[in-house]
Design a protein around this motif. Structure first.
Motif, PDB file in Angstrom:
ATOM      1  N   PRO A 303      17.872  -0.001   4.314  1.00 59.72           N
ATOM      2  CA  PRO A 303      16.992  -1.079   3.057  1.00 59.72           C
ATOM      3  C   PRO A 303      16.483  -2.365   3.929  1.00 59.72           C
ATOM      4  O   PRO A 303      16.766  -2.544   4.861  1.00 59.72           O
ATOM      5  N   ASP A 304      15.292  -2.728   3.051  1.00 59.54           N
ATOM      6  CA  ASP A 304      14.738  -3.955   3.798  1.00 59.54           C
ATOM      7  C   ASP A 304      15.182  -5.435   3.218  1.00 59.54           C
ATOM      8  O   ASP A 304      14.510  -6.334   3.534  1.00 59.54           O
ATOM      9  N   SER A 305      16.593  -5.284   2.712  1.00 63.54           N
ATOM     10  CA  SER A 305      17.115  -6.651   2.176  1.00 63.54           C
ATOM     11  C   SER A 305      18.681  -6.437   1.992  1.00 63.54           C
ATOM     12  O   SER A 305      19.183  -5.432   1.651  1.00 63.54           O
ATOM     13  N   PRO A 306      19.407  -7.474   2.266  1.00 62.86           N
ATOM     14  CA  PRO A 306      20.777  -7.438   2.283  1.00 62.86           C
ATOM     15  C   PRO A 306      21.023  -7.349   0.487  1.00 62.86           C
ATOM     16  O   PRO A 306      21.870  -6.590   0.339  1.00 62.86           O
ATOM     17  N   ASP A 333      15.707   2.342  14.429  1.00 60.30           N
ATOM     18  CA  ASP A 333      15.803   1.453  13.082  1.00 60.30           C
ATOM     19  C   ASP A 333      14.998   0.285  12.953  1.00 60.30           C
ATOM     20  O   ASP A 333      14.463  -0.136  12.025  1.00 60.30           O
ATOM     21  N   LYS A 334      15.214  -0.621  13.924  1.00 60.32           N
ATOM     22  CA  LYS A 334      14.765  -2.043  14.157  1.00 60.32           C
ATOM     23  C   LYS A 334      13.152  -2.172  13.885  1.00 60.32           C
ATOM     24  O   LYS A 334      12.615  -2.642  13.100  1.00 60.32           O
ATOM     25  N   ALA A 335      12.398  -0.964  14.822  1.00 60.56           N
ATOM     26  CA  ALA A 335      11.047  -0.842  14.789  1.00 60.56           C
ATOM     27  C   ALA A 335      10.634  -0.312  13.718  1.00 60.56           C
ATOM     28  O   ALA A 335       9.609  -1.091  13.052  1.00 60.56           O
ATOM     29  N   THR A 336      11.406   0.493  13.041  1.00 62.43           N
ATOM     30  CA  THR A 336      10.802   1.287  11.520  1.00 62.43           C
ATOM     31  C   THR A 336      10.811   0.024  10.686  1.00 62.43           C
ATOM     32  O   THR A 336       9.726  -0.198   9.794  1.00 62.43           O
ATOM     33  N   LEU A 337      11.881  -0.779  10.851  1.00 65.33           N
ATOM     34  CA  LEU A 337      12.026  -1.981   9.743  1.00 65.33           C
ATOM     35  C   LEU A 337      10.930  -2.797   9.749  1.00 65.33           C
ATOM     36  O   LEU A 337      10.268  -3.279   8.686  1.00 65.33           O
ATOM     37  N   HIS A 338      10.706  -3.252  11.014  1.00 62.83           N
ATOM     38  CA  HIS A 338       9.722  -4.380  11.040  1.00 62.83           C
ATOM     39  C   HIS A 338       8.273  -3.596  10.782  1.00 62.83           C
ATOM     40  O   HIS A 338       7.389  -4.475  10.529  1.00 62.83           O
ATOM     41  N   ARG A 340       7.390  -2.247   8.327  1.00 65.29           N
ATOM     42  CA  ARG A 340       7.265  -2.285   6.735  1.00 65.29           C
ATOM     43  C   ARG A 340       6.677  -3.592   6.524  1.00 65.29           C
ATOM     44  O   ARG A 340       6.211  -3.748   5.491  1.00 65.29           O
ATOM     45  N   ILE A 341       6.738  -4.681   7.476  1.00 64.57           N
ATOM     46  CA  ILE A 341       6.140  -6.152   7.137  1.00 64.57           C
ATOM     47  C   ILE A 341       4.671  -5.848   6.876  1.00 64.57           C
ATOM     48  O   ILE A 341       4.076  -6.314   5.787  1.00 64.57           O
ATOM     49  N   PRO A 342       3.752  -5.589   7.856  1.00 62.73           N
ATOM     50  CA  PRO A 342       2.275  -5.212   7.601  1.00 62.73           C
ATOM     51  C   PRO A 342       2.028  -4.193   6.241  1.00 62.73           C
ATOM     52  O   PRO A 342       0.806  -4.298   5.940  1.00 62.73           O
ATOM     53  N   LEU A 378      -3.461   7.094  -7.454  1.00 60.30           N
ATOM     54  CA  LEU A 378      -3.685   6.468  -6.468  1.00 60.30           C
ATOM     55  C   LEU A 378      -3.905   7.706  -5.186  1.00 60.30           C
ATOM     56  O   LEU A 378      -4.898   6.899  -4.495  1.00 60.30           O
ATOM     57  N   GLU A 379      -3.541   8.800  -5.401  1.00 60.87           N
ATOM     58  CA  GLU A 379      -3.937   9.602  -4.346  1.00 60.87           C
ATOM     59  C   GLU A 379      -5.823   9.798  -4.275  1.00 60.87           C
ATOM     60  O   GLU A 379      -6.402   9.794  -3.450  1.00 60.87           O
ATOM     61  N   GLU A 380      -6.223   9.911  -5.359  1.00 59.79           N
ATOM     62  CA  GLU A 380      -7.647  10.018  -5.727  1.00 59.79           C
ATOM     63  C   GLU A 380      -8.212   8.642  -4.971  1.00 59.79           C
ATOM     64  O   GLU A 380      -9.387   8.928  -4.479  1.00 59.79           O
ATOM     65  N   PHE A 381      -7.629   7.670  -5.572  1.00 65.37           N
ATOM     66  CA  PHE A 381      -8.283   6.373  -5.133  1.00 65.37           C
ATOM     67  C   PHE A 381      -8.388   6.170  -3.425  1.00 65.37           C
ATOM     68  O   PHE A 381      -9.293   6.016  -2.766  1.00 65.37           O
ATOM     69  N   CYS A 382      -7.310   6.570  -2.862  1.00 67.27           N
ATOM     70  CA  CYS A 382      -6.893   6.595  -1.369  1.00 67.27           C
ATOM     71  C   CYS A 382      -8.073   7.674  -0.745  1.00 67.27           C
ATOM     72  O   CYS A 382      -8.567   7.598   0.196  1.00 67.27           O
ATOM     73  N   ARG A 383      -8.331   8.749  -1.473  1.00 61.53           N
ATOM     74  CA  ARG A 383      -9.055   9.949  -0.862  1.00 61.53           C
ATOM     75  C   ARG A 383     -10.581   9.475  -0.641  1.00 61.53           C
ATOM     76  O   ARG A 383     -11.383   9.317   0.105  1.00 61.53           O
ATOM     77  N   LYS A 384     -10.932   8.734  -1.854  1.00 58.58           N
ATOM     78  CA  LYS A 384     -12.100   8.419  -2.284  1.00 58.58           C
ATOM     79  C   LYS A 384     -12.527   7.164  -1.047  1.00 58.58           C
ATOM     80  O   LYS A 384     -13.830   7.319  -0.581  1.00 58.58           O
ATOM     81  N   PHE A 385     -11.619   6.286  -0.807  1.00 56.27           N
ATOM     82  CA  PHE A 385     -12.182   4.987  -0.204  1.00 56.27           C
ATOM     83  C   PHE A 385     -11.356   4.937   1.095  1.00 56.27           C
ATOM     84  O   PHE A 385     -11.404   4.112   1.789  1.00 56.27           O
ATOM     85  N   LYS A 386     -10.791   6.239   1.595  1.00 55.83           N
ATOM     86  CA  LYS A 386     -10.143   6.391   3.099  1.00 55.83           C
ATOM     87  C   LYS A 386      -9.071   5.496   3.203  1.00 55.83           C
ATOM     88  O   LYS A 386      -9.179   4.592   4.359  1.00 55.83           O
ATOM     89  N   HIS A 387      -8.180   5.290   2.151  1.00 54.39           N
ATOM     90  CA  HIS A 387      -6.858   4.287   2.378  1.00 54.39           C
ATOM     91  C   HIS A 387      -5.605   4.978   2.650  1.00 54.39           C
ATOM     92  O   HIS A 387      -5.736   6.259   2.200  1.00 54.39           O
ATOM     93  N   PHE A 388      -4.493   4.205   2.922  1.00 55.71           N
ATOM     94  CA  PHE A 388      -3.518   5.094   2.862  1.00 55.71           C
ATOM     95  C   PHE A 388      -2.581   4.416   1.859  1.00 55.71           C
ATOM     96  O   PHE A 388      -2.860   3.351   1.290  1.00 55.71           O
ATOM     97  N   PRO A 389      -1.710   5.349   1.013  1.00 55.69           N
ATOM     98  CA  PRO A 389      -0.962   4.829  -0.077  1.00 55.69           C
ATOM     99  C   PRO A 389      -0.119   3.641   0.069  1.00 55.69           C
ATOM    100  O   PRO A 389      -0.369   2.636  -0.995  1.00 55.69           O
ATOM    101  N   VAL A 390       0.410   3.372   0.902  1.00 57.94           N
ATOM    102  CA  VAL A 390       1.648   2.473   0.925  1.00 57.94           C
ATOM    103  C   VAL A 390       1.095   1.091   0.904  1.00 57.94           C
ATOM    104  O   VAL A 390       1.135   0.157   0.150  1.00 57.94           O
ATOM    105  N   PRO A 391      -0.043   0.703   2.007  1.00 58.21           N
ATOM    106  CA  PRO A 391      -0.536  -0.479   1.896  1.00 58.21           C
ATOM    107  C   PRO A 391      -1.358  -0.827   0.684  1.00 58.21           C
ATOM    108  O   PRO A 391      -1.584  -2.032  -0.048  1.00 58.21           O
ATOM    109  N   VAL A 392      -2.030   0.224  -0.069  1.00 59.29           N
ATOM    110  CA  VAL A 392      -2.878   0.009  -1.431  1.00 59.29           C
ATOM    111  C   VAL A 392      -1.840  -0.394  -2.318  1.00 59.29           C
ATOM    112  O   VAL A 392      -2.094  -1.242  -3.179  1.00 59.29           O
ATOM    113  N   ASP A 393      -0.625   0.264  -2.548  1.00 59.60           N
ATOM    114  CA  ASP A 393       0.465  -0.043  -3.456  1.00 59.60           C
ATOM    115  C   ASP A 393       0.821  -1.675  -3.289  1.00 59.60           C
ATOM    116  O   ASP A 393       0.795  -2.027  -4.304  1.00 59.60           O
TER     117      ASP A 393
END
Length: 632
Positions: A303-306, A333-338, A340-342, A378-393
């Motif tokens: 998880p990303d927080s205690p 895991d450490k790299a994966t967790l970090h 998540r910041i960007p 969200l899927e349609e928006f990302c497809r149309k403007f070439k974004h990835f879902p997680v940072p758009v969210d």
């Protein structure tokens, strides 16, 4: 009736648990009260009992729709009048619920924070006799908290409309700064906090390093008996892991927010009854789930927080019997967790791009937008403007907190129908088939207003009442819709974008430090705390978690993996460890020292001394400043 009598009459208990009675007495005396109670501490009793003792209505504010429905149903089964208002209800349903609260002698109104700001609620609120306000998950009001929700800030406005009405705030996870912030933002007349110890004496916290998590997972589940929850990060992984377990002969279900409500309910029931042993889930699972005999909670992803970890791990052993909370930890895991910041805090330039693309998506002119509510795919928006879902969210959540729009989670929109023929024309129709005619008759008997407005329907209910399968009901509704007898809008899950202000030019779009830089810094600190938790080999896991929440605990738990590893080392090394600890603390009380100077003054094995220093740093008994060790 006394509080004790109410408890006995409605719940069948003779005595209160822990700090329940202290909280009940405090709110009963009309004092604003904050109760800190870990998962399974019996929070609902603390507002339900005093509300029943008072004349009038208790307003319960909670973001968890599943919990609302569950508690309303439980109260009704006990003969207590309760109602809930949440997104997805028709205006008519909301009006009926509010009128019942004014005239129907109801005791509880459960409402989501987003509904508080509606004009209809504020108007009806003036006619309600309110006895108290309960704010569940109250950490959501604090920008210092891990789960801040802007809608919670509206609660203080409701207090202005109800002068003199006391507030009971409840949460299972709050750091000391969040505790202060909750009281400030809820306009407490004076600080008033009741804390239940967060220590769980029956719960053993274990971190198991492994580079093969699935093999370790199978090993643990085969060695242990009893019900289990396995938490993973993605929806896709819930399905993959549950299929793996089933193929290995372990009964399992998977659960995430994207599933249909009917599917969720069915899987939850199977798991709660013991038909399925393991629930593999994202963090969408667990809120309001009262299964006391969960023997083990396993995290395959960090998880990303205690705070999040403490809540999820705390779902094990709520019956007081021995239970385990296990994290399977690998080097990556450490790299994966970090990473998540960007993802959680994308660049401000990227956030502005998402805002601009949203305007193109809706063809929103400059200066327009205020008050507009739009479905968002969200899927349609990302497809149309070439974004990835997680940072758009994430970008949309930051724009929500900056006050430009309100981005809602997926809303459950029940199916709706409207008859497009007049009632008398219906009887002229023939050749629809017996099943279709029977279904129409059941619909007409079950719902009202079908010829003037859309009515919300349930295919599951119609299936039970007609004896048809759910699929048959759906197929018939589609068929008669094509024949223009009804207009049928099937159930779907849709997020919404609500514009809270007009579209602005990009150079005028301002994301303040409190929304971006400060929150990003706190997010990074929480991730670092999680990394320290799983990588520490010297500090008791339970004490680390308790210290994070501001609870000073001077004894080790004796059952986490760290305590067990200390215990299994021979007694001589334990004595040595304690002696070195005392010696070092004595030296630092006199003067700060560099680690090299400590080595010079204390002649012993260098590796053992390093362990002692590391242990004292993690326990917060000493600190490192400017390369020097200082006594605290």
């Amino acid at each position: 009736m006394s509080y004790q009598e109410i408890l006995k009459q409605y719940w069948g208990y003779d005595t209160f648990r822990g700090i329940q009675e202290k909280i009940i007495n405090s709110i009963g005396e009309g004092r604003d009260t904050l109760g800190l109670m870990p998962t399974g501490g019996g929070k609902s009793i603390t507002f339900q009992v005093p509300a029943l003792a008072k004349e009038g209505l208790c307003i319960v504010i909670t973001p968890l729709i599943a919990l609302m429905k569950d508690q309303v149903q439980n109260l009704r089964q006990r003969g207590i009048k309760a109602v809930a208002i949440y997104s997805g209800m028709t205006r008519q349903e909301i009006l009926v619920a509010l009128e019942n609260c004014i005239f129907g002698d109801y005791k509880f109104l459960y409402i989501s924070p987003e509904r508080l700001d509606t004009e209809i609620f504020k108007i009806k609120l003036r006619s309600m006799k309110v006895s108290m306000i309960t704010v569940d998950e109250s950490h959501c009001i604090s920008q210092w908290g891990y789960d801040f929700r802007p809608a919670y800030l509206k609660i203080a406005d409701i207090r202005d409309l109800l002068p003199g009405i006391p507030v009971l705030a409840l949460t299972a996870t709050a750091t000391p700064e969040v505790v202060k912030d909750i009281q400030t933002r809820l306009k407490f007349k004076q600080e008033n906090v009741f804390r239940m110890s967060f220590e769980r004496k029956n719960l053993a916290y274990i971190v198991r390093p492994t580079e093969n998590k699935t093999a370790e997972l199978l090993h643990i589940l085969r060695r242990m008996t009893g019900s289990a929850i396995v938490y993973v990060r993605s929806r896709r992984r819930t399905k993959e892991i549950s299929e793996l377990l089933v193929n290995e002969g372990i009964t399992a279900e998977f659960y995430h927010a994207g599933l249909d409500n009917a599917v969720k309910d069915l899987r939850q029931r199977r798991w709660q009854s013991g038909e399925s042993r393991v629930m593999v889930a994202t963090n969408a699972f667990g809120m309001g789930i009262d299964k006391p005999d969960v023997r083990i909670v396993i995290h395959l992803d960090l998880p990303d927080s205690p705070e999040a970890y403490f809540q999820e791990a705390g779902r094990a052993g709520r019956d007081g019997e021995k239970a385990y909370a296990v994290i399977l930890h690998s080097k990556s895991d450490k790299a994966t967790l970090h990473r998540r910041i960007p993802d959680t805090f994308p660049d401000k330039g990227y956030i502005k791009d998402v805002y601009e693309h949203l305007q193109y998506y809706y063809q929103m002119a400059m200066g327009d937008g205020l008050g507009c509510t739009k479905e968002f795919n969200l899927e349609e928006f990302c497809r149309k403007f070439k974004h990835f879902p997680v940072p758009v969210d994430s970008a949309l959540k930051i724009l929500t907190q900056a006050g430009y729009l309100e981005y809602t989670d997926e809303q459950d929109n029940a199916s709706r129908i409207l008859f497009t023929l007049r009632r008398e024309e219906l009887y002229k129709l023939r050749e629809m088939g017996k099943e279709a005619e029977a279904l129409i008759q059941v619909i007409l008997r079950s719902y009202t207003g079908l010829f003037t407005d859309y009515a919300y329907i349930s295919e599951d209910t119609l299936s039970v009442r007609t004896g048809l399968t759910r699929q048959q009901v759906y197929n018939i509704l589609v068929m008669i819709s094509k024949r223009r007898i009804i207009d049928y809008i099937p159930h779907k899950k849709t997020p919404y974008i609500i514009y809270t202000r007009e579209r602005v030019e990009l150079n005028r779009l301002h994301i303040p430090p409190s929304v971006y830089e400060e929150r990003r810094k706190r997010y990074e600190a929480r991730i670092q705390a999680m990394v320290e938790y799983v990588t520490s080999k010297t500090a008791c896991r339970s004490r680390m978690l308790l210290r994070y929440f501001g609870e000073k605990n001077l004894h080790n738990c004796g059952q986490c993996d760290v305590c067990i590893s200390h215990r299994t080392s021979d007694e001589v090394s334990t004595v040595t460890f304690e002696a070195l600890k005392e010696k070092l603390l004595h030296l630092l009380k006199a003067t700060p020292l560099t680690p090299a100077k400590v080595e010079e003054l204390i002649e012993t094995d260098k590796e053992v001394l390093t362990q002692v220093i590391q242990y004292l740093l993690e326990e917060g008994e000493i600190e490192m400043r400017d390369g020097m060790l200082w006594d605290k």
